[in-house]
Design a protein around this motif. Structure first.
Motif, PDB file in Angstrom:
ATOM      1  N   PRO A 191       0.839  -1.199   0.000  1.00  0.00           N
ATOM      2  CA  PRO A 191       0.000   0.000   0.000  1.00  0.00           C
ATOM      3  C   PRO A 191       0.873   1.247   0.000  1.00  0.00           C
ATOM      4  N   ASN A 192       0.233   2.391  -0.071  1.00  0.00           N
ATOM      5  CA  ASN A 192       0.963   3.647  -0.202  1.00  0.00           C
ATOM      6  C   ASN A 192       1.968   3.858   0.924  1.00  0.00           C
ATOM      7  N   SER A 193       1.570   3.563   2.163  1.00  0.00           N
ATOM      8  CA  SER A 193       2.465   3.816   3.298  1.00  0.00           C
ATOM      9  C   SER A 193       3.699   2.922   3.250  1.00  0.00           C
ATOM     10  N   THR A 194       3.528   1.669   2.861  1.00  0.00           N
ATOM     11  CA  THR A 194       4.676   0.765   2.756  1.00  0.00           C
ATOM     12  C   THR A 194       5.587   1.200   1.615  1.00  0.00           C
ATOM     13  N   PHE A 195       4.991   1.603   0.499  1.00  0.00           N
ATOM     14  CA  PHE A 195       5.785   2.112  -0.619  1.00  0.00           C
ATOM     15  C   PHE A 195       6.557   3.357  -0.184  1.00  0.00           C
ATOM     16  N   THR A 196       5.894   4.225   0.571  1.00  0.00           N
ATOM     17  CA  THR A 196       6.557   5.427   1.081  1.00  0.00           C
ATOM     18  C   THR A 196       7.762   5.054   1.930  1.00  0.00           C
ATOM     19  N   ALA A 197       7.588   4.084   2.817  1.00  0.00           N
ATOM     20  CA  ALA A 197       8.695   3.655   3.676  1.00  0.00           C
ATOM     21  C   ALA A 197       9.859   3.121   2.852  1.00  0.00           C
ATOM     22  N   ARG A 198       9.544   2.353   1.826  1.00  0.00           N
ATOM     23  CA  ARG A 198      10.623   1.784   0.999  1.00  0.00           C
ATOM     24  C   ARG A 198      11.306   2.875   0.173  1.00  0.00           C
ATOM     25  N   VAL A 199      10.557   3.828  -0.326  1.00  0.00           N
ATOM     26  CA  VAL A 199      11.168   4.936  -1.077  1.00  0.00           C
ATOM     27  C   VAL A 199      12.134   5.697  -0.182  1.00  0.00           C
ATOM     28  N   ILE A 200      11.709   6.010   1.042  1.00  0.00           N
ATOM     29  CA  ILE A 200      12.581   6.725   1.977  1.00  0.00           C
ATOM     30  C   ILE A 200      13.804   5.879   2.318  1.00  0.00           C
ATOM     31  N   ALA A 201      13.588   4.588   2.578  1.00  0.00           N
ATOM     32  CA  ALA A 201      14.713   3.708   2.905  1.00  0.00           C
ATOM     33  C   ALA A 201      15.705   3.605   1.751  1.00  0.00           C
ATOM     34  N   SER A 202      15.207   3.710   0.535  1.00  0.00           N
ATOM     35  CA  SER A 202      16.092   3.561  -0.626  1.00  0.00           C
ATOM     36  C   SER A 202      17.129   4.676  -0.710  1.00  0.00           C
ATOM     37  N   THR A 203      16.893   5.793  -0.010  1.00  0.00           N
ATOM     38  CA  THR A 203      17.889   6.874   0.024  1.00  0.00           C
ATOM     39  C   THR A 203      18.942   6.627   1.095  1.00  0.00           C
ATOM     40  N   LEU A 204      18.779   5.532   1.849  1.00  0.00           N
ATOM     41  CA  LEU A 204      19.582   5.203   3.028  1.00  0.00           C
ATOM     42  C   LEU A 204      19.326   6.168   4.179  1.00  0.00           C
ATOM     43  N   SER A 205      18.114   6.714   4.209  1.00  0.00           N
ATOM     44  CA  SER A 205      17.659   7.413   5.406  1.00  0.00           C
ATOM     45  C   SER A 205      17.442   6.381   6.507  1.00  0.00           C
ATOM     46  N   ASP A 206      17.174   6.839   7.735  1.00  0.00           N
ATOM     47  CA  ASP A 206      17.058   5.910   8.864  1.00  0.00           C
ATOM     48  C   ASP A 206      15.662   5.306   8.951  1.00  0.00           C
ATOM     49  N   ILE A 207      15.536   4.230   9.723  1.00  0.00           N
ATOM     50  CA  ILE A 207      14.292   3.486   9.822  1.00  0.00           C
ATOM     51  C   ILE A 207      13.187   4.307  10.493  1.00  0.00           C
ATOM     52  N   TYR A 208      13.558   5.199  11.426  1.00  0.00           N
ATOM     53  CA  TYR A 208      12.562   6.078  12.041  1.00  0.00           C
ATOM     54  C   TYR A 208      11.986   7.042  11.002  1.00  0.00           C
ATOM     55  N   GLY A 209      12.845   7.561  10.142  1.00  0.00           N
ATOM     56  CA  GLY A 209      12.359   8.458   9.096  1.00  0.00           C
ATOM     57  C   GLY A 209      11.400   7.753   8.160  1.00  0.00           C
ATOM     58  N   ALA A 210      11.702   6.481   7.839  1.00  0.00           N
ATOM     59  CA  ALA A 210      10.822   5.715   6.954  1.00  0.00           C
ATOM     60  C   ALA A 210       9.463   5.479   7.600  1.00  0.00           C
ATOM     61  N   VAL A 211       9.459   5.150   8.897  1.00  0.00           N
ATOM     62  CA  VAL A 211       8.192   4.917   9.592  1.00  0.00           C
ATOM     63  C   VAL A 211       7.434   6.234   9.783  1.00  0.00           C
ATOM     64  N   THR A 212       8.154   7.319  10.007  1.00  0.00           N
ATOM     65  CA  THR A 212       7.512   8.633  10.115  1.00  0.00           C
ATOM     66  C   THR A 212       6.830   9.006   8.808  1.00  0.00           C
ATOM     67  N   GLY A 213       7.525   8.792   7.695  1.00  0.00           N
ATOM     68  CA  GLY A 213       6.927   9.069   6.392  1.00  0.00           C
ATOM     69  C   GLY A 213       5.711   8.203   6.124  1.00  0.00           C
ATOM     70  N   ALA A 214       5.796   6.935   6.514  1.00  0.00           N
ATOM     71  CA  ALA A 214       4.656   6.036   6.351  1.00  0.00           C
ATOM     72  C   ALA A 214       3.471   6.502   7.181  1.00  0.00           C
ATOM     73  N   THR A 215       3.734   7.036   8.359  1.00  0.00           N
ATOM     74  CA  THR A 215       2.668   7.557   9.209  1.00  0.00           C
ATOM     75  C   THR A 215       1.960   8.722   8.532  1.00  0.00           C
ATOM     76  N   ALA A 216       2.725   9.625   7.930  1.00  0.00           N
ATOM     77  CA  ALA A 216       2.130  10.743   7.200  1.00  0.00           C
ATOM     78  C   ALA A 216       1.274  10.236   6.050  1.00  0.00           C
ATOM     79  N   SER A 217       1.738   9.202   5.367  1.00  0.00           N
ATOM     80  CA  SER A 217       0.973   8.619   4.266  1.00  0.00           C
ATOM     81  C   SER A 217      -0.328   8.003   4.763  1.00  0.00           C
ATOM     82  N   LEU A 218      -0.248   7.279   5.858  1.00  0.00           N
ATOM     83  CA  LEU A 218      -1.418   6.570   6.372  1.00  0.00           C
ATOM     84  C   LEU A 218      -2.491   7.521   6.875  1.00  0.00           C
ATOM     85  N   LYS A 219      -2.108   8.728   7.243  1.00  0.00           N
ATOM     86  CA  LYS A 219      -3.089   9.720   7.704  1.00  0.00           C
ATOM     87  C   LYS A 219      -4.102  10.046   6.616  1.00  0.00           C
TER      88      LYS A 219
END
Length: 371
Positions: A191-219
């Motif tokens: 889903p969109n939030s999981t895709f968001t997390a993977r996109v963020i992770a693909s930049t080698l950002s941290d796991i908290y940033g990926a989950v934070t981005g997914a949270t914004a998506s899920l809202k």
């Protein structure tokens, strides 16, 4: 006009990555989690069994599950400064915004934030699983001027989560059904939030940033807010005799009825919805009042007749959470909390075989302009 081949709005039908985590087998009405049927697991096992499966790619023994629970409970407790931040948030702040803020703040207290090794990311996943429920519950309680609650390690993981929300020790049935709800929300492919997390992770950002981005998506209302909308519609109707007229009025007004339809589940029912339908009936049997169940069944029949759409998970999870005494504003934050293990599993898989997401566009603007 410049074009890119195979343009698909919303990336519908586009394969974004290889994964060994999960797959929606719509034809066989099965949600596959590392080779297992999610519904079968949810009927027979517990949320932490599924957490272990997603982390370790196999189901645990009883001892291994117990060890995992001890690992998580050892990480209970929010830093005092994170609690202070939650208390300072505006009272009218959306619960998902508060959750996003809490997760982002929590990142600064993790000494392994920038360590992307599998071992460090597993430890950070354990910390997120331990602390996100406390952020969900206490950010809401702070906004309601209610006393903040501390984790109770003597309770099971799911019973503790429900206690933090309601302030009441749940009974065996309530704790079991809440645990099952976490399982069916835990992972759902891409889903969109999981895709968001993977996109963020693909930049080698941290796991908290990926989950934070997914949270914004899920809202977003097109992703995670359907469960809240369903419950508000049921409360608006009030009785089983009024649910059909209300739905018909909304359809005449061309309003979207939340809790129905899904980009993946178009011709067959979401198996998670059917599972939560059974859970709702058990809760209604427990209290001796079946009105919510009857309302939902009538609504399901009306939408199937009028729109040929099937209920998704949110449609039956909403009244389940209502009967568990959970505030409506927390339905989507609980969704995110349950999905944390799925998100973190995808982040770790992405980093383990990474390629930066960098799609192109189909340009539709003007060309050859000059100043």
């Amino acid at each position: 006009m410049a074009t890119v081949q195979n343009f698909t709005p919303g990336l519908e039908g586009i394969i974004a990555c290889d994964t060994a985590i999960s797959f929606l087998d719509v034809e066989h009405e099965e949600i596959v989690i590392r080779g297992y049927d999610l519904i079968e697991i949810s009927k027979k096992l517990k949320y932490l069994d599924l957490v272990y499966l997603l982390l370790e790619s196999r189901l645990p023994s009883d001892e291994e599950r117990d060890n995992l629970e001890r690992e998580i409970k050892a990480e209970y407790g929010l830093p005092e400064n994170v609690l202070a931040i939650l208390k300072l948030l505006p009272r009218q702040m959306d619960a998902m915004d508060a959750l996003r803020t809490g997760i982002s703040a929590l990142a600064g207290f993790d000494p392994e934030l920038e360590d992307h090794s599998p071992e460090a990311n597993r430890r950070k996943t354990i910390r997120l699983l331990a602390r996100i429920p406390a952020i969900v519950a206490n950010s809401y309680r702070a906004g309601q001027n209610l006393p903040l609650l501390e984790d109770r390690p003597e309770l099971s993981y799911s019973a503790n989560f429900l206690y933090l929300i309601t302030g009441t020790t749940p009974g065996e049935l309530e704790a079991s059904i809440f645990d099952q709800s976490l399982m069916v929300y835990s992972e759902h492919e891409m889903p969109n939030s999981t895709f968001t997390a993977r996109v963020i992770a693909s930049t080698l950002s941290d796991i908290y940033g990926a989950v934070t981005g997914a949270t914004a998506s899920l809202k977003g209302k097109l992703h995670g807010g359907a469960n809240e909308a369903v419950m508000r519609m049921l409360l608006e109707a009030g009785t089983e005799h009024k649910i059909e007229p209300l739905i018909m009025e909304k359809l005449r007004n061309k309003e979207r009825i939340m809790g129905f339809g899904h980009r993946v589940y178009m011709k067959k029912a979401d198996p998670r919805a059917l599972f939560m339908k059974e859970a709702l009936l058990k809760l209604c049997d427990e209290i001796g009042n079946w009105e919510l169940y009857d309302m939902c069944v009538i609504g399901e029949e009306v939408i199937k007749r009028e729109k040929k759409l099937y209920p998704n998970l949110d449609y039956y999870a909403a009244p389940v959470y209502f009967l568990l005494g959970i505030p409506i504003d927390l339905y989507t934050p609980i969704f995110l909390s349950a999905r944390t293990i799925g998100l973190c599993s995808h982040v770790m898989e992405q980093i383990g075989n990474n390629r930066l997401f960098r799609p192109r566009v189909q340009y539709t603007g003007p060309r050859n302009l000059h100043p």
